[in-house]
Design an enzyme around this catalytic site. Sequence first.
Site, PDB file in Angstrom:
ATOM      1  N   ASP A 162       0.859  -1.193   0.065  1.00  0.00           N
ATOM      2  CA  ASP A 162       0.017   0.045   0.076  1.00  0.00           C
ATOM      3  C   ASP A 162       0.967   1.143   0.055  1.00  0.00           C
ATOM      4  O   ASP A 162       2.055   1.122   0.010  1.00  0.00           O
ATOM      5  CB  ASP A 162      -0.979  -0.009   1.291  1.00  0.00           C
ATOM      6  CG  ASP A 162      -0.395   0.005   2.651  1.00  0.00           C
ATOM      7  OD1 ASP A 162       0.758  -0.272   2.411  1.00  0.00           O
ATOM      8  OD2 ASP A 162      -1.034   0.345   3.553  1.00  0.00           O
ATOM      9  N   TYR A 195       2.970   4.567   0.828  1.00  0.00           N
ATOM     10  CA  TYR A 195       3.542   5.256   1.972  1.00  0.00           C
ATOM     11  C   TYR A 195       2.726   6.149   2.766  1.00  0.00           C
ATOM     12  O   TYR A 195       1.981   6.785   1.876  1.00  0.00           O
ATOM     13  CB  TYR A 195       4.840   6.335   1.570  1.00  0.00           C
ATOM     14  CG  TYR A 195       5.954   5.414   0.720  1.00  0.00           C
ATOM     15  CD1 TYR A 195       6.477   4.403   1.437  1.00  0.00           C
ATOM     16  CD2 TYR A 195       6.378   5.870  -0.524  1.00  0.00           C
ATOM     17  CE1 TYR A 195       7.805   3.585   0.778  1.00  0.00           C
ATOM     18  CE2 TYR A 195       7.592   5.178  -1.200  1.00  0.00           C
ATOM     19  CZ  TYR A 195       8.042   4.089  -0.600  1.00  0.00           C
ATOM     20  OH  TYR A 195       9.096   3.606  -1.187  1.00  0.00           O
ATOM     21  N   PHE A 251       6.715   2.209  -4.295  1.00  0.00           N
ATOM     22  CA  PHE A 251       7.962   2.631  -3.991  1.00  0.00           C
ATOM     23  C   PHE A 251       8.384   3.685  -4.234  1.00  0.00           C
ATOM     24  O   PHE A 251       9.608   4.142  -3.866  1.00  0.00           O
ATOM     25  CB  PHE A 251       8.665   1.244  -4.533  1.00  0.00           C
ATOM     26  CG  PHE A 251       8.470  -0.058  -3.967  1.00  0.00           C
ATOM     27  CD1 PHE A 251       9.041  -0.569  -2.644  1.00  0.00           C
ATOM     28  CD2 PHE A 251       7.877  -1.126  -4.807  1.00  0.00           C
ATOM     29  CE1 PHE A 251       8.702  -1.626  -2.252  1.00  0.00           C
ATOM     30  CE2 PHE A 251       7.674  -2.247  -4.472  1.00  0.00           C
ATOM     31  CZ  PHE A 251       7.897  -2.809  -3.152  1.00  0.00           C
ATOM     32  N   HIS A 291      11.023  -9.371   0.591  1.00  0.00           N
ATOM     33  CA  HIS A 291      10.691  -7.850   0.502  1.00  0.00           C
ATOM     34  C   HIS A 291      11.933  -7.120   0.686  1.00  0.00           C
ATOM     35  O   HIS A 291      12.527  -7.473   1.467  1.00  0.00           O
ATOM     36  CB  HIS A 291       9.495  -7.595   1.379  1.00  0.00           C
ATOM     37  CG  HIS A 291       9.023  -6.046   1.152  1.00  0.00           C
ATOM     38  ND1 HIS A 291       9.505  -5.009   1.657  1.00  0.00           N
ATOM     39  CD2 HIS A 291       8.079  -5.714   0.417  1.00  0.00           C
ATOM     40  CE1 HIS A 291       8.704  -3.777   1.203  1.00  0.00           C
ATOM     41  NE2 HIS A 291       7.889  -4.564   0.412  1.00  0.00           N
TER      42      HIS A 291
END
Length: 226
Positions: A65, A67, A78, A186
Amino acid sequence: MTLILPNDWKQLLEEEIKQPYFFELEAFLQDEYQKQTIYPKKEHIFAALETTAFKDTQVVILGQDPYHGENQAHGLSFSVLPDQKLPPSLNNIYKELDSDLGISRPNGYLLPWAKQGVLLLNTVLTVRKGQAHSHKNKGWEKVTDSIIKKLSLREDPVIFVLWGKPAQSKKAIIDTDKHYIIEAPHPSPLSAYRGFFGSQPFSGINALLKKQNKTEIDWGLQYNRL
């Protein structure tokens, strides 16, 4: 609040946005944007789809989701705007980019990647300020699963980059006989040292594009050259 999908995605998802859950999602977001601080701004919710059309998508980098800090999210997974400090996960992505290809980027703005056919998609497209995962299970997952399924139906291969278990769970809706999967832990500080570092995703993507006689991604392209 009316959500309008951009370019060729609008026609592809025409039936999806007629589903009852989508109207419920719109009503939920209308209330949230009125009463809370929500990221990204309304006009940037579909920035990933607006920048990277279905027909132009060569690579999908799947995030979770947006920031939830101020002035960070702008609709691309990202990515942050040029004047923002690098979030930890993006900092680790850049460390791997440098290790993999010897490329250093000056800021966290990933728009140049998106303009080359890298769909920077989150599974959930909005979030409350300071509350990660606050818009989870409100309907966005159905929308973004539909996007992934549409890409999976394509004959032209797509490279899906799945970092972390939530992203890797999407393999179930991807036709792996037609499309490519690049996966690793991740890039967050909690898991990057468990196999993200050293995974060489950027050279791997370009090797797969070259194999298909497609243009490789210029991962070092400067944002101010566009």
